[in-house]
Structure formats: C-alpha cells, structure tokens
Design an enzyme around this catalytic site. Structure first.
Site, PDB file in Angstrom:
ATOM      1  CD  GLU A 269      -2.235   1.184   2.975  1.00  0.00           C
ATOM      2  OE1 GLU A 269      -3.217   1.910   3.185  1.00  0.00           O
ATOM      3  OE2 GLU A 269      -1.738   0.426   3.835  1.00  0.00           O
ATOM      4  CE  LYS A 326      -8.256   0.994   3.624  1.00  0.00           C
ATOM      5  NZ  LYS A 326      -7.191   1.346   4.583  1.00  0.00           N
ATOM      6  CB  CYS A 375      -4.656  -1.207   4.993  1.00  0.00           C
ATOM      7  SG  CYS A 375      -3.970  -1.007   6.668  1.00  0.00           S
TER       8      CYS A 375
END
Length: 514
Positions: A269, A326, A375
C-alpha cells in the site's frame, strides 16, 4: 466508616457467598490484558474463553451497574493493551506529546469498551432470577451483540475481535460454516458455561466441537497455480514522505521489482507515496520499463484534487486498464470524522482525508482472478464476500492484501493483521498473499496456514507459488444472501428465554396491582 472499593461504592458489594476479590476492578483490567494475550504474536486461543469466563463470573449475581463496570474495565484492559501500537503512529510519526498520545489510545479503548459495558450490564439485568441455561444464553448473546455492534456501527472497528483468537485451534474448523462472529458466539457459550458451572451444556459444547473436527472442510477446488513476487521495501515511515529521499526510495523499490522472478509483482500500500498524476515523465517511464519485465500492481494514489485522491493499487503492464481503490477507509488516518479535524491536523498526516474507491472487480491474469484488499479492508468479510462466490466480475481465486503497517511499529500489529488474514482464508477458502512495507509479507493458503513469510523490517522479495481456488463455503453463501443479520437473529433468540419470562412477570405484577 470505611468507604470501600470503587465497585463496592457503585452498588454495595459482592453477592453474598461469592469471593469478594473476584469483583475487584483491577482484576477486570488484568483479565482484559489476558484476553489480548490470546491473539498473535503468541496465540494462545484457550486464553480467550478463560478470560471471558472470568468476566461472566464477575457479572453473575451482581447488580447491572457493577456488571457494566466490569465489562467496561475488561474492555479497556483488552483494547488498550491490544491497540497500544496506535501510540507509535501518534507520538513517533504524528509528533503529538507522549501524554496526549497515551490518552488518545485510552480514550479509544474507553469508547469501544462501552459496547461491552452495555452488554454485561444488560445481561446482569435481564438474566436476574433466570435458570442457568437461560443465563448462559443471555451472556453469550449479549457478548455477540457487543462484538457485532463494534464491527458495524460508526463505520466499524473490529480489530482483535474475540473470534480472531481462534484462527488456530479447534474452533477454526467452524470458520467455513459460521465465520469469525459465529466462532465468537461459540467461544462465548463455552466461557459462560464454564463460569456458571453448567457442566451439562459445557460437555455438550465440547463434544460438538470435537465432532466439528470431522466435518467436511474442502468446499473449494484448485484453479491453477500462479507465481507471485511480493515486495517488502522496508522504507522507514519517517522517510516515506520525505521529498529529499524520494528518488532514493524509488531506486530501492525498482531494484526490488527488477529482482523479482514471479509472473506478477505486488507492492505494498502507498509504496509510491504521492498521487501517480504528480510524477514526472521520467519516473513514470521507469515504472513502465519495470512493468515490461512482468506486470505490476503498484500501491499509490489515484484521482485528482476535484474528486479527491484514492488509496489505490494501479495495474501497470497488464492488457487493458486496471486499478483498485480502497473503499473501507480508516477513521482518522484516511478520513476525518466530523468534529475531529483539529486532532488529525495536529498530527500532520499526509493524505489524511481521502475519497473511496468505486468497484470490487477482481483482476483477471494468467488464468486467475486476484481480488485486492488494501490494509484493514480484510477485517470486513461481509464487504468482500461477493468476491468469494463463483459469479460475475468480482469473483476471485486469490485475495491480495497490500498494507503499510510501518505507522505502528514492528511489534504485535503485524502478527495481529496476519492472523486476520488467516481467518479470512479459512472462512472463504481462498489463499491470501500479503505485500507490506515492513511486515508481515506472507503467503497464507486456503486452510489458513502461513506457508511463507519475510522477516519484519527487512527489505526483500518473497517469491511464492499460489494455488488459486474456486467454489464457495457455506459461510460465504449465507453471508452473501443475508449479511450479518442471521447473527443478529441469534442475539435475539438467545435473549428471548430471559426476556419473555421477565415481560410476563411484569405484566402479571401490573395486573395484581390493578
């Protein structure tokens, strides 16, 4: 006259015949810390129901206020010790004073512990006078309800939810059937049966768990192999956004990419810590040159100043365009809750107020379909379950987690996050590959076993061969059809045996008065 302890002053002391020491507030904090010890990095799954059994015993036969106090202190001990690494992000990297950072962690633990305070207070109130079976059901139901509420309300924050302690151990066999919160319910039943000495129910549960070890576990089938290179650049967080080190960090990243041998390269990420649109042509040409060797999923930011920037994985070198943004953002780190701009701005976090991604499509490549998760998105199985089914463009054969946990140091947080990935793999029987900045970069198979892992805080490339899987587990099917509602229904069913008699008693009492 002696004033007595805090719990004595709240509601007048322990139930007659019970050991007074059991109700000391300090023990609730200790039990919460022991609950944390049941998770990684030294998983001891058996500690989880034992710690929870203490809480049930402390709440048994006392007034609701004392039970609520015990639940709150247990939650504070558990969540403050389990989330202490947030202090590192606020103090070491956000440069907040040590006292402010510690108080912020404590305040978060206190806020989250209110779910358990409410659950234990209601359990003590509603189960008063009920038989042992009904009390066991009430405590287990309200514990499950508290966990579901923490996972869902206010965007949800289910980090180290109690069921994750059982990613290893006998209850892991239940994961493809009932998922992490179903396991939470079973563990709570075990704890309550132990605490209330309901030996018949405890024996039945132990037998049922033993039988579960022989239930079918293979609900998915192989879909082929894929060689994957997982990059761990190990760039210190305090250097990641340093403009003077940008070229040096990019050199380190590209050297690792060039050394990769897999069919596809996956980076962590935000490994490119600036929006891709801000790069000059020389930098972009360099990345495209690397992608000609083998396609690349690059952690960066996409978007613009008008629509906002999205924490993304950008596909470079693939046929056609692909990017993943995300969707489930982290409070305070990626979006700022109303009223907290002053707090987040004080930490000066780069890219602290982001936009959400727009799709959940999997990336089709070399006969496999890779579903990115950035994440802590992999904590929300209900968000990604569509990718664990065998239909549509969201269908996945491999889950890919790209994370940067360097904000939080190397201790505890990396192992906890890896444990969550193990649970997702068990629930959906999909392998998970993890590319992280400083750890835990790893390969988890569809049985939840960690097959390979790079040491933390060491730069390198983890070369793995992943077996993709197709098919759907029973848990994936019912979660896709109904979400978490069947679990909320279990909460209601567990409470009915105590609520209905209590309602009847109140009704009959009102009639006699009338």
């Amino acid at each position: 006259m002696r004033r007595g302890s805090l719990s004595d002053r709240i509601d007048g002391g322990a139930r007659p015949g019970r050991a007074a020491w059991l109700f000391h507030p300090a023990l609730a904090l200790v039990a919460g810390v022991l609950h944390t010890a049941s998770f990684s990095p030294s998983p001891a799954w058996w500690l989880q129901p034992l710690a929870l059994a203490w809480l049930v015993a402390a709440c048994e036969g006392v007034r609701p206020r004392r039970a609520a106090l015990a639940g709150a202190l247990f939650g504070i001990g558990w969540l403050a010790s389990g989330l202490w690494w947030l202090y590192i992000s606020m103090h070491d990297f956000g440069h907040l004073p040590a006292a402010v950072s510690a108080l912020a962690v404590l305040a978060l633990a206190l806020f989250l512990s209110l779910y358990y305070a409410a659950g234990m207070g209601l359990a003590a109130r509603w189960s008063a006078g009920a038989g042992p079976t009904r009390r066991v059901l009430a405590f287990a139901a309200l514990w499950l309800g508290a966990e579901l509420a923490r996972a869902s309300w206010f965007t949800g924050f289910p980090w180290i939810a109690s069921g994750y302690a059982h990613a290893q151990g006998p209850l892991a066999a239940l994961a493809p059937y009932v998922g992490v919160y179903g396991i939470t319910a079973v563990a709570a039943l075990l704890a309550a049966a132990m605490a209330l000495r309901h030996w018949a129910l405890l024996g039945a549960l132990v037998v049922a768990i033993g039988v579960a070890q022989f239930l079918p576990r293979e609900f998915t089938r192989p879909s082929g192999m894929l060689a994957v290179s997982l990059v761990q650049p190990n760039i210190p967080q305090d250097q990641k956004f340093d403009r003077d080190r940008f070229d040096q960090n990019l050199d380190q990243l590209t050297a690792l990419i060039e050394s990769a041998r897999g069919q596809i390269v996956i980076t962590p990420e935000s490994v490119l810590p600036v929006p891709l649109a801000f790069l000059d042509e020389a930098h972009i040409a360099r990345l495209r040159r690397d992608a000609r060797l083998r396609p690349l999923l690059l952690g960066t930011f996409l978007g613009n100043t008008t629509v906002g920037f999205v924490n993304s994985l950008a596909g470079i070198g693939f046929p056609g365009d692909y990017d993943y943004g995300k969707r489930h953002l982290l409070p305070f780190g990626e979006f700022i809750p109303p009223g907290f701009h002053w707090f987040v701005r004080a930490m000066n976090i780069p890219m602290d107020d982001q936009a959400s991604g727009t799709h959940q499509r999997a990336l089709a490549f070399a006969g496999q379909r890779l579903r990115p998760l950035i994440c802590y998105e992999d904590l929300f199985g209900e968000d990604v379950v569509a990718s664990a089914l065998d239909h549509g463009e969201a269908a996945a054969t491999v889950f890919v987690n790209a994370s940067n946990l360097a904000w939080f140091g190397p201790r505890m947080v990396q192992d906890q996050h890896l444990q969550f990935s193990q649970m997702r793999a068990l629930e959906f029987q999909r392998p998970i590959v993890r590319a992280t900045n400083t750890g835990a970069t790893a390969h988890v198979d569809h049985r939840g076993e960690v097959l390979a892992r790079l040491p933390a805080e060491r730069a390198g490339v983890l070369e793995v061969t992943v077996e993709g899987r197709t098919g759907a587990t029973p848990y994936a099917r019912w979660l896709s059809a109904a979400g978490l509602w069947p679990l909320w229904a279990l909460v209601a069913l567990g409470l009915l045996p105590v609520l209905v008699p209590a309602w009847r008693r109140r009704r009959d009492g009102a009639r006699r008065v009338a």
